[in-house]
Design an enzyme around this catalytic site. Structure first.
Site, PDB file in Angstrom:
ATOM      1  N   HIS A   1       0.812  -1.220   0.000  1.00 49.26           N
ATOM      2  CA  HIS A   1       0.000   0.000   0.000  1.00 49.26           C
ATOM      3  C   HIS A   1       0.848   1.274   0.000  1.00 49.26           C
ATOM      4  O   HIS A   1       1.916   1.322   0.608  1.00 49.26           O
ATOM      5  CB  HIS A   1      -0.930   0.018   1.222  1.00 49.26           C
ATOM      6  CG  HIS A   1      -0.156   0.046   2.521  1.00 49.26           C
ATOM      7  ND1 HIS A   1       0.280   1.206   3.096  1.00 49.26           N
ATOM      8  CD2 HIS A   1       0.300  -0.961   3.290  1.00 49.26           C
ATOM      9  CE1 HIS A   1       0.949   0.929   4.193  1.00 49.26           C
ATOM     10  NE2 HIS A   1       0.993  -0.390   4.334  1.00 49.26           N
TER      11      HIS A   1
ATOM     12  N   HIS B   1      11.454  -1.752 -12.631  1.00 51.42           N
ATOM     13  CA  HIS B   1      11.188  -3.183 -12.785  1.00 51.42           C
ATOM     14  C   HIS B   1      11.282  -3.847 -11.411  1.00 51.42           C
ATOM     15  O   HIS B   1      12.332  -3.787 -10.760  1.00 51.42           O
ATOM     16  CB  HIS B   1      12.207  -3.802 -13.752  1.00 51.42           C
ATOM     17  CG  HIS B   1      12.023  -5.271 -13.985  1.00 51.42           C
ATOM     18  ND1 HIS B   1      12.842  -5.990 -14.817  1.00 51.42           N
ATOM     19  CD2 HIS B   1      11.128  -6.169 -13.502  1.00 51.42           C
ATOM     20  CE1 HIS B   1      12.456  -7.256 -14.845  1.00 51.42           C
ATOM     21  NE2 HIS B   1      11.417  -7.390 -14.048  1.00 51.42           N
TER      22      HIS B   1
END
Ligand SMILES: CC(C)(COP(=O)(O)OP(=O)(O)OC[C@H]1O[C@@H](n2cnc3c(N)ncnc32)[C@H](O)[C@@H]1OP(=O)(O)O)[C@@H](O)C(=O)NCCC(=O)NCCS
Length: 206
Positions: free
Chosen positions: A132, A141
């Site tokens: 979150h 990446h």
């Protein structure tokens, strides 16, 4: 099912997985562009090179870059004004109020939890966890099985390696590589390669 065409730039290993996600998300007209390969890739034709993709930009075609190298992905993305689409595997979990930039690919088993913001042309690879309130800048990446705790910030073009972990509330600057299995417990402010538990610098870029 989408009637639009999709051109996947890059017919390597990553491209094969991206094609599978495209098929599972409804694309039926799938093509590849690749500078070094010809013929077909996982049954789909390689029709052009990255240099010539603009001739396929007919308003009915979507584009995605399937190149693992963050800098190369950035160079390609900045070169072409086309409709970059994000692709999300149906077995990925995306929380509420998550923002995902164009060109980003999210793979099977990945979890992106509530209120995370993911930039353009990122890769959230197989079974990665983006917790979150994370902020991932463009061209990041996150490798398979890597885990980012809550409220982590990752700078542009940084690569988090296979099974690496980043503690909650950590900032990692742009253009870093975090090695396989590393555990990042302190903010990283210098561009470079970091390895180990806890992660320490292996090589400084600037
Ligand atoms: C960290 C990394 C970038 C280093 O690559 P490199 O600069 O070519 O470094 P080398 O392979 O020459 O290794 C240098 C030293 O670091 C060690 N090392 C390399 N990667 C390591 C890692 N992840 N953890 C611990 N040690 C590592 C090597 O064993 C070597 O040690 P030595 O000098 O005692 O022999 C690379 O090993 C890595 O982990 N890349 C990420 C790969 C990845 O996640 N790919 C995702 C695919 S989807």
């Amino acid at each position: 099912m989408s009637q639009r065409k999709l051109i996947i730039i890059g017919a390597g290993g990553h491209g094969k997985v991206v094609a599978d996600i495209a098929r599972k998300t409804g694309y039926r007209n799938i093509f590849f562009a690749d500078d070094h390969e010809s013929g077909t890739c996982v049954g789909y034709p390689i029709v052009t090179t990255s240099e010539k993709i603009e001739k396929y930009n007919d308003g009915e075609t979507d584009f995605v870059i399937a190149v693992g190298n963050n800098q190369v992905r950035k160079t390609i993305a900045e070169k072409y004004d086309v409709n970059w689409v994000s692709l999300i595997h149906p077995a990925a979990q995306i929380g509420i109020n998550v923002k995902i930039g164009g060109g980003t690919v999210i793979m099977a088993g990945a979890v992106v939890n509530s209120c995370a913001t993911i930039g353009k042309h990122c890769i959230i690879n197989t079974c990665a966890v983006v917790e979150h309130d994370n902020v991932l800048e463009d061209y990041v990446h996150i490798s398979p099985n890597a885990t980012l705790g809550g409220t982590v910030h990752i700078g542009e073009c940084t690569h988090i390696g296979l099974s690496a972990s980043v503690k909650n509330n950590i900032n990692i600057c742009e253009n870093c590589i975090i090695g396989v299995g590393a555990v990042v417990v302190k903010n990283i402010i210098n561009e470079g390669i970091y390895i180990g538990v806890p992660a320490r610098i292996l090589k400084r870029f600037i």
